[in-house]
Design a protein around this motif. Structure first.
Motif, short mmCIF file in Angstrom:
data_model
loop_
_atom_site.label_atom_id
_atom_site.label_comp_id
_atom_site.label_asym_id
_atom_site.label_seq_id
_atom_site.Cartn_x
_atom_site.Cartn_y
_atom_site.Cartn_z
N LEU A 25 0.82 -1.21 0.00
CA LEU A 25 0.00 0.00 0.00
C LEU A 25 0.86 1.26 0.00
CD1 LEU A 25 -2.83 -0.95 2.54
CD2 LEU A 25 -3.00 -0.80 0.05
N VAL A 26 1.91 1.26 0.79
CA VAL A 26 2.81 2.42 0.84
C VAL A 26 3.50 2.63 -0.51
CG1 VAL A 26 4.93 3.32 1.87
CG2 VAL A 26 3.17 2.32 3.32
N ALA A 27 3.92 1.52 -1.13
CA ALA A 27 4.57 1.61 -2.44
C ALA A 27 3.61 2.19 -3.48
CB ALA A 27 5.04 0.22 -2.87
N LEU A 28 2.36 1.73 -3.46
CA LEU A 28 1.36 2.25 -4.40
C LEU A 28 1.07 3.72 -4.13
CD1 LEU A 28 -1.20 -0.72 -4.42
CD2 LEU A 28 0.46 -0.14 -6.19
N SER A 29 0.95 4.07 -2.86
CA SER A 29 0.62 5.44 -2.50
C SER A 29 1.69 6.42 -2.98
CB SER A 29 0.46 5.53 -0.98
OG SER A 29 0.24 6.86 -0.58
N GLY A 30 2.96 6.01 -2.90
CA GLY A 30 4.03 6.90 -3.27
C GLY A 30 3.98 7.35 -4.72
N LEU A 31 3.74 6.42 -5.62
CA LEU A 31 3.72 6.75 -7.05
C LEU A 31 2.37 7.22 -7.55
CD1 LEU A 31 6.00 4.03 -8.72
CD2 LEU A 31 6.34 6.50 -8.69
N SER A 32 1.31 6.98 -6.77
CA SER A 32 -0.03 7.37 -7.21
C SER A 32 -0.14 8.87 -7.43
CB SER A 32 -1.07 6.92 -6.19
OG SER A 32 -1.19 5.51 -6.17
N ALA A 33 0.51 9.66 -6.56
CA ALA A 33 0.46 11.11 -6.70
C ALA A 33 1.08 11.55 -8.02
CB ALA A 33 1.19 11.78 -5.53
N VAL A 34 2.18 10.92 -8.43
CA VAL A 34 2.82 11.27 -9.70
C VAL A 34 1.91 10.91 -10.87
CG1 VAL A 34 4.86 10.93 -11.13
CG2 VAL A 34 5.08 10.92 -8.64
N VAL A 35 1.20 9.78 -10.77
CA VAL A 35 0.25 9.39 -11.82
C VAL A 35 -0.84 10.44 -11.95
CG1 VAL A 35 -1.50 7.68 -12.47
CG2 VAL A 35 0.70 6.93 -11.55
#
Length: 525
Positions: free
Chosen positions: A413-423
């Protein structure tokens, strides 16, 4: 865009405020819409028809000062107060300053593109509405889930952090009790009204801003020898910045830091989320955006420069906040307690913003028919309580996973959250490019827009390319490669869920035509 039923069309902000431009390839006659931002979501006409329709109006309760502090408060978090020392150790003083400068530029370019969209179409949960309209309904669904996940995971982290921070003052008390108190406080602030949320966030952010300003002023006086610093017989000046070379660990750590900085700056896009509940978005949104760059430069780069000048970079943040190290070296009493209070305020601010953003994304998905429309229902104060409860439930699940499955589920979840903002940033930049092109194709001129992205199309494409590069080039950072793989898998899974949902709705529609039964949320995109 989904086409809601009659009463929903009257109440939906997206149907009220979006400029009528060509969006689906069909030729249509453009309508002159010069003042979309002045239509309030809470002032929709109602003629008494369809009394069973859901009340989905949000209230425009935010003022310009709220919007500016919210956009700033969403960025300044525990990363600056606690993790900045680790960043300095990785990239060195000059490398860290360079990384933050590039990150601030990227964020500013994205905000310039978001400004045009938010003023032209000030709808709550704007990102996925824009993506749905200008890229495709599937992408709109993916962006909505991505942004909801970003803040939901952050909620779980902040609730845990609040309990741990209180242990400094109450070491024998249970951590969960303080986390529960934080949860109750933040939920109440969001449940009362958007005005209560905005006012609380204004003061939370104000404390953080005051602390950083005080740090920069006191640190600057120490740098120039006005205030004595432990370990120095003379003014430290800026010798520590280049003491071991410009890039003591090479240039690659600088690149990795840029990626981290992008994640740290996520939160500025809250301007777009709040635009639908701001009283005068035509004035407030551009004002908040134009102050974003210099504030990021002042607070982040100013703080980093002071840290690096006063603390040898190899010692920065080793087991303690660099803010505390600086205050202790200057001799400020109770430095640890002061910073613990400031970080606690930052945690409460992040929790407050996170729950708001997550709630509005759930509300917006319900309002657009992506999920059951019940989630778009609001009470008499204009608060979407069901969406609020769903967002809080997501935060509690993230909190639970951070305790029970920290090495598996929570790590993903943390890994997904980190890049989600850039997406989300990539989508914002591209949506503005498509919006401007379709606006012009529909017979409008750029001068009709109340706010225009300066330097279009160069600024827009620069934002898109830089954000895309930040996303793709994660593959070269071994520590963050897992995050990229997890994010790509998650994006594919979200598209799969969307198309499965569409298939199920079409099947349900066929069945409804036979049985004369219908689901209220069975809207086709």
């Amino acid at each position: 865009m989904s086409q809601p039923d009659t009463d929903m069309a009257k109440q939906s902000p997206s149907s009220q405020q979006e400029p009528q431009i060509q969006t689906d390839g069909r030729q249509n006659q453009p309508e002159q819409v010069n003042q979309p931002a002045q239509t309030s979501q809470s002032e929709s006409p109602h003629d008494g028809k369809g009394e069973h329709a859901l009340h989905t109006n949000l209230k425009r309760g935010m003022e310009s000062r709220h919007l500016q502090m919210i956009s700033l408060g969403g960025v300044i978090g525990t990363g600056l107060f606690l993790s900045s020392g680790y960043t300095i150790q990785q990239a060195g003083p000059i490398g860290t300053i360079l990384a933050y400068s590039i990150g601030a530029l990227i964020v500013y370019l994205v905000m310039l593109t978001l400004g045009e969209l938010s003023v032209a179409m000030p709808v709550t949960g704007s990102f996925h509405v824009y993506a749905e309209k200008f890229i495709g309904p599937g992408t709109g669904f993916v962006i909505a889930i991505q942004y909801w996940l970003t803040w939901t995971v952050a909620l779980g982290s902040e609730f845990t952090a609040a309990g741990l921070l209180m242990q400094r003052w109450f070491p024998n008390s249970p951590t969960w009790a303080w986390s529960a108190a934080c949860i109750t406080l933040i939920f109440t602030l969001n449940a009362l009204s958007v005005r209560f949320f905005a006012e609380a966030e204004f003061w939370f952010a104000s404390i953080k801003v005051f602390a950083i300003c005080a740090f920069i002023v006191i640190g600057s006086l120490a740098i120039f020898g006005v205030i004595p610093v432990a370990g120095y017989q003379h003014a430290p000046m800026f010798g520590n910045l280049i003491k071991d070379g410009v890039f003591p660990n090479g240039f690659m750590p600088v690149f990795a830091t840029i990626l981290t900085v992008n994640f740290a700056f996520s939160g500025t896009e809250l301007i777009g989320v709040t635009a639908g509940e701001t009283r005068d978005p035509q004035t407030a949104v551009p004002k908040a955006i134009h102050t974003t760059l210099w504030r990021l430069v002042l607070f982040f780069i100013g703080s980093i420069t002071v840290m690096c000048a006063l603390i040898p970079w190899r010692q920065a943040g080793v087991g303690e906040s660099p803010f505390v190290l600086v205050f202790n070296s200057i001799g400020i009493p109770y430095a640890g307690d002061i910073m613990n209070f400031v970080v606690l305020t930052a945690v409460l601010s992040a929790s407050n913003s996170g729950l708001y953003a997550s709630t509005r994304m759930v509300w917006s998905m319900g309002n657009e028919g992506m999920i059951p429309r019940w989630f778009a229902k609001t009470n008499r104060r204009g608060v979407p309580m069901l969406a609020l409860c769903a967002a809080m439930a997501g935060g509690l699940l993230a909190l639970l996973s951070s305790v029970i499955a920290a090495s598996t589920v929570y790590l993903v979840l943390v890994a997904l959250s980190g890049l989600s903002a850039v997406v989300v940033w990539i989508a914002i930049a591209y949506c503005q490019i498509v919006f401007r092109r379709r606006w012009l194709e529909s017979g409008h001129s750029a001068s009709e827009l109340k706010y225009r992205t300066p330097g279009y199309p160069y600024v827009s494409w620069a934002a898109f390319i830089l954000c895309t590069a930040s996303f793709v080039l994660v593959v070269f950072d071994a520590e963050q490669r897992f995050a990229l793989v997890a994010e790509l898998v998650f994006i594919v899974a979200c598209y799969g869920i969307y198309f499965l949902q569409q298939w199920w709705r079409k099947r349900g529609k066929a069945s409804d035509s036979e049985d004369d039964l219908s689901m209220p949320w069975a809207n086709q995109h």
